[in-house]
Design an enzyme around this catalytic site. Structure first.
Site, PDB file in Angstrom:
ATOM      1  N   CYS A 197      -2.452   8.060   4.702  1.00 30.39           N
ATOM      2  CA  CYS A 197      -2.442   7.698   3.284  1.00 30.39           C
ATOM      3  C   CYS A 197      -3.758   8.095   2.626  1.00 30.39           C
ATOM      4  CB  CYS A 197      -2.178   6.211   3.117  1.00 30.39           C
ATOM      5  SG  CYS A 197      -3.296   5.135   4.037  1.00 30.39           S
ATOM      6  N   GLU A 251       0.875  -1.174   0.000  1.00 28.47           N
ATOM      7  CA  GLU A 251       0.000   0.000   0.000  1.00 28.47           C
ATOM      8  C   GLU A 251       0.904   1.214   0.000  1.00 28.47           C
ATOM      9  OE1 GLU A 251      -1.367   3.256   0.914  1.00 28.47           O
ATOM     10  OE2 GLU A 251      -1.705   2.463   2.926  1.00 28.47           O
TER      11      GLU A 251
END
Length: 518
Positions: free
Chosen positions: A315, A281
């Protein structure tokens, strides 16, 4: 606790919560500044060079000193994990499930102490810190529930012969490496580790040196819950340690959360010797669209929380907003006014929404972005300054910042990981979608609209792994009470790197089909 805490909880107006957290802040100060060894096979190895982690809240505070693992430490950790893995698998999924449920009880009982430590270590405010721990507790329970629902991932198959029994069994890969970041130091060390462990893998964690305390606390919770020492190991260290672990020949699977360049490098190289799962990720440049039909107050609240929560270091942080021109001026006026109300300060204090950024490098990135706005002919609409007066002088504090900037500026495309959001006009949803999708990333995206056709079209056409509409709580990487996958599309990575989702556990297992003729 009387209140359900998540990382999206919007209010800390709860006396019981605040009293418990503030008591923990006082108590946990005694835990700061200690030396911590690499943990291999239950042994703490502290006779190594040390990394000194200082708090972003106050650089005079030493959070801890962490032994930097040698290659031999990594070799020993992987070897111990490999030797024990068959025994851990043989324990059976029901016993592993029960252990995880017990660990959830242990961690939940420590939520305030862990949250207070995290505030010192990362600079999260009380709700964000408690929410990080609460999310990890939920991982333990949710994955246990998934194992139950899927009956250990064993499926009976059909057969053409009455004497033949066919079964599909999902089995662990073996030894799983977890390389975790600073920003969710408990959830992103714990989430994939729990997923790997409950499915029968053994685990070696390499946390970021900024955030290592939480990975070590996760280890202590698991040990206190009864996890065998050889099932979980923690090798603290820098980039070289992570690189060596990821490419170790006896690592069978890898979860990485971090930057796009490093994630792509690992994705290309970690399985060169043999096929193995590499889950990465790698962040995002997350857009939100505000159309003329939106409730502007809800949109403003959602953008503020999405852009400035954890000082923009998620994020999922909202970093660009496309506003339909008919409501642009009104929206910007409200956004600027609301941004001016964001409380910035020492995150352990009640009422503070935004604490510091993680380090001086992040402060420099913030300054460079503000300079680029001015260089490109843009305008700083709110904020734009480093804060260094009074009690903030020893920390890494900056203002929440809203900018209007030309579309050819790199502010629109570069992931900054600071509390700065760009706003711009669009003619409508179609142009907003085109600009939203015009990026290499595809992690999180939002829409604020009161039109059902706009909403339906946006869901169909937006290129992002986690999507939300009209959410005042801000940009999301999850859904409660169930946990939504928070991986991404495109350059943001493979879905489910950190944790969550009904299909999450499958990545930690490979299928074995079994045929028995009686």
């Amino acid at each position: 606790m009387a209140v359900k805490i998540t990382y999206a909880t919007m209010s800390a107006d709860n006396q019981e919560l605040n009293e418990a957290y503030e008591k923990a802040v006082v108590a946990t100060r005694d835990l700061l500044g200690r030396d911590h060894g690499v943990i291999v096979d239950g042994e703490s190895r502290s006779d190594r060079p040390m990394y000194e982690e200082r708090s972003p809240v106050d650089r005079d505070i030493v959070v801890g000193r962490y032994a930097q693992a040698t290659k031999e430490d990594v070799d020993d950790a992987v070897a111990a994990a490999k030797a024990f893995q068959p025994e851990w698998e043989a324990v059976g999924w029901e016993s592993r499930r029960d252990l995880m449920l017990g660990a959830a009880e242990v961690m939940e009982a420590r939520i305030f102490d862990l949250g207070a430590l995290m505030s010192f270590e990362i600079g999260k405010n009380r709700l964000e810190a408690l929410g990080d721990v609460a999310e990890t507790v939920e991982f333990l329970r949710y994955y246990a529930r998934l194992m139950d629902e899927n009956e250990g991932y064993v499926r009976r198959l059909s057969s053409l012969d009455g004497r033949e029994q066919n079964i599909s069994v999902a089995r662990p890969w073996g030894v799983w490496a977890v390389i975790s970041p600073f920003n969710f130091p408990m959830a992103l060390a714990g989430g994939p580790s729990i997923g790997a462990l409950i499915t029968g893998n053994t685990v070696v964690i390499k946390p970021s040196n900024q955030g290592a305390m939480m990975a070590l606390e996760f280890y202590r919770v698991m040990m206190d819950a009864g996890l065998p020492e050889r099932a979980l190991h923690v090798v603290t260290g820098g980039d070289e340690t992570g690189d060596y672990l990821a490419h170790h020949p006896d690592i069978d699977g890898l979860t990485f959360t971090g930057s796009h360049p490093v994630g792509m490098y690992l994705y290309r190289t970690a399985n060169e010797q043999r096929p193995k799962p590499v889950t990465a990720e790698m962040g995002g440049k997350n857009p939100a669209i505000v159309t003329a039909t939106a409730d502007l107050d809800v949109a403003v609240e959602g953008i503020v929380r999405g852009a400035f929560g954890l000082s923009g270091q998620k994020c999922s942080a909202t970093s660009r907003v496309y506003v339909e021109d008919d409501v642009y001026d009104d929206f910007v006026d409200r956004l600027v006014a609301r941004t001016g109300q964001v409380s910035v300060g020492v995150p352990t204090e009640q009422g503070v929404f935004m604490g510091p950024v993680i380090d001086e490098e992040a402060v420099t990135r913030f300054e460079e972005a503000v300079a680029e706005v001015k260089r490109s002919g843009g305008e700083v609409l709110a904020g734009g300054h480093v804060l260094g007066e009074g009690e903030l002088a020893k920390g890494n504090y900056v203002e929440p910042t809203v900018v209007a900037v030309p579309r050819d500026s790199w502010v629109w495309t570069k992931e900054l990981f600071v509390p700065l959001v760009a706003v711009g006009k669009v003619s409508g949803l179609e142009e907003g979608l085109e600009l939203s999708n015009g990026t290499e990333f595809g992690l999180t995206a939002g829409l604020f609209s009161g039109d059902e056709e706009e909403i339906d079209r946006w869901f169909r056409e937006i290129q992002a792994g986690v999507t939300y509409v009209n959410r005042a709580a801000g940009a999301t990487t999850g859904a409660w009470p169930d946990i939504q996958s928070f991986g991404g599309w495109k350059g943001s990575g493979t879905s489910g790197a950190g944790g969550g989702g009904p299909w999450y556990l499958r990545q930690f297992m490979r299928e074995q089909s079994r045929t028995l003729v009686r």
